[in-house]
Design an enzyme around this catalytic site. Structure first.
Site, PDB file in Angstrom:
ATOM      1  N   GLU A  45      44.684  38.904  32.255  1.00 48.43           N
ATOM      2  CA  GLU A  45      43.590  38.488  33.144  1.00 48.43           C
ATOM      3  C   GLU A  45      43.986  38.690  34.593  1.00 48.43           C
ATOM      4  O   GLU A  45      45.119  38.355  34.988  1.00 48.43           O
ATOM      5  CB  GLU A  45      43.286  37.014  32.869  1.00 48.43           C
ATOM      6  CG  GLU A  45      41.820  36.671  32.881  1.00 48.43           C
ATOM      7  CD  GLU A  45      41.019  37.350  31.772  1.00 48.43           C
ATOM      8  OE1 GLU A  45      40.427  38.408  32.024  1.00 48.43           O
ATOM      9  OE2 GLU A  45      40.998  36.795  30.666  1.00 48.43           O
ATOM     10  N   HIS A  46      43.062  39.242  35.357  1.00 49.16           N
ATOM     11  CA  HIS A  46      43.274  39.543  36.781  1.00 49.16           C
ATOM     12  C   HIS A  46      44.425  40.529  36.974  1.00 49.16           C
ATOM     13  O   HIS A  46      45.145  40.472  37.966  1.00 49.16           O
ATOM     14  CB  HIS A  46      43.494  38.253  37.594  1.00 49.16           C
ATOM     15  CG  HIS A  46      42.229  37.454  37.720  1.00 49.16           C
ATOM     16  ND1 HIS A  46      41.277  37.726  38.666  1.00 49.16           N
ATOM     17  CD2 HIS A  46      41.742  36.419  36.986  1.00 49.16           C
ATOM     18  CE1 HIS A  46      40.259  36.869  38.530  1.00 49.16           C
ATOM     19  NE2 HIS A  46      40.515  36.073  37.506  1.00 49.16           N
ATOM     20  N   ASP A  48      43.694  43.961  35.931  1.00 49.89           N
ATOM     21  CA  ASP A  48      43.105  45.317  35.951  1.00 49.89           C
ATOM     22  C   ASP A  48      43.041  45.891  37.358  1.00 49.89           C
ATOM     23  O   ASP A  48      43.358  47.064  37.574  1.00 49.89           O
ATOM     24  CB  ASP A  48      41.736  45.380  35.234  1.00 49.89           C
ATOM     25  CG  ASP A  48      40.644  44.492  35.801  1.00 49.89           C
ATOM     26  OD1 ASP A  48      40.943  43.631  36.660  1.00 49.89           O
ATOM     27  OD2 ASP A  48      39.476  44.671  35.391  1.00 49.89           O
ATOM     28  N   SER A  79      12.551  42.900  31.759  1.00 51.93           N
ATOM     29  CA  SER A  79      13.644  42.169  31.122  1.00 51.93           C
ATOM     30  C   SER A  79      13.087  41.192  30.089  1.00 51.93           C
ATOM     31  O   SER A  79      12.287  40.319  30.428  1.00 51.93           O
ATOM     32  CB  SER A  79      14.449  41.402  32.174  1.00 51.93           C
ATOM     33  OG  SER A  79      15.189  40.382  31.538  1.00 51.93           O
ATOM     34  N   SER A 134      28.797  33.784  31.709  1.00 52.04           N
ATOM     35  CA  SER A 134      29.733  33.029  30.880  1.00 52.04           C
ATOM     36  C   SER A 134      31.084  33.718  30.776  1.00 52.04           C
ATOM     37  O   SER A 134      31.908  33.365  29.952  1.00 52.04           O
ATOM     38  CB  SER A 134      29.138  32.849  29.479  1.00 52.04           C
ATOM     39  OG  SER A 134      28.911  34.129  28.944  1.00 52.04           O
ATOM     40  N   SER A 137      30.997  39.324  30.343  1.00 52.70           N
ATOM     41  CA  SER A 137      30.603  40.643  30.860  1.00 52.70           C
ATOM     42  C   SER A 137      29.182  41.062  30.529  1.00 52.70           C
ATOM     43  O   SER A 137      28.940  42.209  30.146  1.00 52.70           O
ATOM     44  CB  SER A 137      31.537  41.716  30.309  1.00 52.70           C
ATOM     45  OG  SER A 137      32.637  41.772  31.075  1.00 52.70           O
ATOM     46  N   SER A 139      27.122  41.549  32.745  1.00 55.97           N
ATOM     47  CA  SER A 139      26.765  42.529  33.783  1.00 55.97           C
ATOM     48  C   SER A 139      27.227  43.937  33.394  1.00 55.97           C
ATOM     49  O   SER A 139      26.461  44.896  33.538  1.00 55.97           O
ATOM     50  CB  SER A 139      27.304  42.114  35.150  1.00 55.97           C
ATOM     51  OG  SER A 139      28.669  41.855  35.084  1.00 55.97           O
ATOM     52  N   ASP A 183      35.947  45.669  32.096  1.00 52.06           N
ATOM     53  CA  ASP A 183      34.718  45.327  31.374  1.00 52.06           C
ATOM     54  C   ASP A 183      33.915  46.573  31.017  1.00 52.06           C
ATOM     55  O   ASP A 183      33.438  46.730  29.888  1.00 52.06           O
ATOM     56  CB  ASP A 183      33.850  44.386  32.222  1.00 52.06           C
ATOM     57  CG  ASP A 183      34.603  43.146  32.656  1.00 52.06           C
ATOM     58  OD1 ASP A 183      35.683  42.888  32.085  1.00 52.06           O
ATOM     59  OD2 ASP A 183      34.126  42.445  33.564  1.00 52.06           O
ATOM     60  N   TYR A 232      37.072  35.230  43.532  1.00 50.41           N
ATOM     61  CA  TYR A 232      37.561  36.451  42.870  1.00 50.41           C
ATOM     62  C   TYR A 232      38.045  37.447  43.932  1.00 50.41           C
ATOM     63  O   TYR A 232      39.166  37.950  43.868  1.00 50.41           O
ATOM     64  CB  TYR A 232      36.427  37.068  42.035  1.00 50.41           C
ATOM     65  CG  TYR A 232      36.848  38.283  41.239  1.00 50.41           C
ATOM     66  CD1 TYR A 232      37.272  38.172  39.925  1.00 50.41           C
ATOM     67  CD2 TYR A 232      36.852  39.552  41.813  1.00 50.41           C
ATOM     68  CE1 TYR A 232      37.662  39.281  39.202  1.00 50.41           C
ATOM     69  CE2 TYR A 232      37.244  40.671  41.099  1.00 50.41           C
ATOM     70  CZ  TYR A 232      37.646  40.527  39.793  1.00 50.41           C
ATOM     71  OH  TYR A 232      38.042  41.636  39.078  1.00 50.41           O
TER      72      TYR A 232
END
Ligand code: GLA
Length: 397
Positions: A45-46, A48, A79, A134, A137, A139, A183, A232
């Site tokens: 995590e963190h 990439d 949507s 959540s 990913s 997005s 992602d 972030y």
């Protein structure tokens, strides 16, 4: 007490339903239908955006994009999740983000056009199953499904790796989140039953089969703290500051990936205490991903689980991206029988945990965690079991 269980349902049924809805919204059948999955990250995590290592898994929950060309130069998007339509004039599509779901669609269209790819007028329908905000990913899933749908209308085929890169750029430049490639990459290149270890510098994937004795259980804390996006980018800035400070004496250091624990200790006087801890997380996390690869190759689930707990502690104490609810969820998992490991997954500040649970222990885990999480926080969590899914694909042509 039982928790709500999210079920993605069979893809073929979903495809039929989307074609029906497309007919209802646009009065015609879609010419193409694409799916792109969300992801859960097993470990890494963190790392990439520090050219490091990650180990995500594409999940069964996807975003679907159905499309048909339109006669004019307009992009209409509906949507299913928001029951809302937006329309863009493709000649004036650039503009600032509005903090709206359609930013992702617009961002992808803008980036494609900037890179010289044709984007034609179209009617697009999006149907997302990935819980929004959540940490799974949603997005990236929207971006990849949109990119595949939009590019399917022109004769040019863009290599999938380029699609992943363009979608990452869309998110970076259009929504302001300076995310890495993890992602978008796993949404494109996930493989059924496999975790994907990615070297984020070379972009070389290594596929690792998941043992059949365990299930991936995802627990949604149902909280998302407001500070997530700003924090972030701040974490990323910390990492870049250290590289800048250290590379004067160590020119081989292009990213934190190139820094060892010893290098970090030796340069401690150049770095603030906070930045020191941020970097310690990245360096130790990269090492954990490499260990996790060995653990999976040896089918050593206990070892993998221990690495996950260590990862969580490091994210909590050194990187400071966890929160009370995520810590409660991990502590509850620690107390359950048949759980090998648990940690927060994704960017942090809320969202989900990923839990490695023995097949036979899943039902008890689920009811126990749901009950105790509700008692402790007052919130009813969503808990679901996901397989490792394949990457983005076309469903109908
Ligand atoms: C978000 C970003 C990813 C990655 C994770 C943290 O999901 O989109 O690129 O940085 O956070 O590992």
């Amino acid at each position: 007490m039982t928790s709500p269980i999210l079920e993605p349902g069979p893809v073929s049924k979903r495809a039929d339903k989307i074609a029906e809805r497309f007919q209802a919204v646009y009065g015609t059948t879609p010419l193409g239908l694409f799916r792109a999955p969300g992801r859960v990250n097993l470990i890494g995590e963190h790392t990439d955006y520090n050219d490091g290592f990650v180990m995500p898994v594409a999940i069964d929950f996807c975003c679907y994009a159905a499309i048909t060309p339109s006669a004019d130069d307009k992009l209409s998007v509906y949507s299913e999740q928001f029951h809302e339509s937006v329309e863009f004039d493709l000649d004036q599509i650039a503009g600032s983000a509005r903090q709206h779901w359609s930013d992702y669609v617009r961002g992808v269209a803008v980036v494609l056009r900037c890179e010289g790819y044709p984007v034609k007028g179209a009617d697009l329908l999006l149907d997302g199953q990935v819980p929004i905000g959540s940490g799974l990913s949603s997005s990236a899933a929207i971006e990849i499904a949109t990119a595949l749908a939009l590019t399917s209308l022109s004769e040019i085929t863009i290599p999938l790796l380029e699609v992943a890169r363009l979608c990452q750029r869309a998110e970076n430049t259009y929504t302001g989140a300076r995310c890495g490639i993890m992602d978008q990459f796993v949404s494109c290149f996930g493989r059924e039953n496999y975790a994907l270890m990615l070297d984020c510098r070379s972009l070389e994937p290594t596929y690792l089969r998941l043992p059949s004795s365990i299930r991936l259980v995802i627990c949604n804390t149902m909280v998302r703290h407001e500070l997530a996006a700003g924090e972030y980018n701040e974490r990323r800035a910390s990492c870049e500051r250290v590289v800048k400070a250290v590379c004067k004496s160590l020119p081989r250091v292009r990213a934190l990936r190139d820094l060892t624990r010893e290098d970090l200790e030796r340069h401690r006087n150049l770095i603030s205490d906070v930045d020191f801890r941020r970097c310690r997380h990245v360096i130790t996390e990269n090492a954990r991903v490499i260990d996790a690869k060995e653990a999976l190759r040896d089918l050593d689930v206990a070892r993998l689980g221990a690495l996950m707990y260590q990862s969580h502690d490091s994210l909590d104490r050194d990187y400071e991206v966890s929160c009370h609810e995520l810590n409660v969820m991990v502590e509850l998992a620690r107390k359950c029988v048949g759980v090998y490991g648990a940690r927060m997954t994704g960017g942090g500040f809320g969202g989900c945990t990923i839990n490695l649970v023995e097949n036979d222990a899943v039902a008890e885990f689920q009811s126990k965690v749901a009950h105790e999480y509700k008692t402790t926080t007052g919130l009813a969590p969503q808990i679901f079991v996901s397989g490792a899914a394949g990457g983005a694909s076309e469903l109908i042509k």
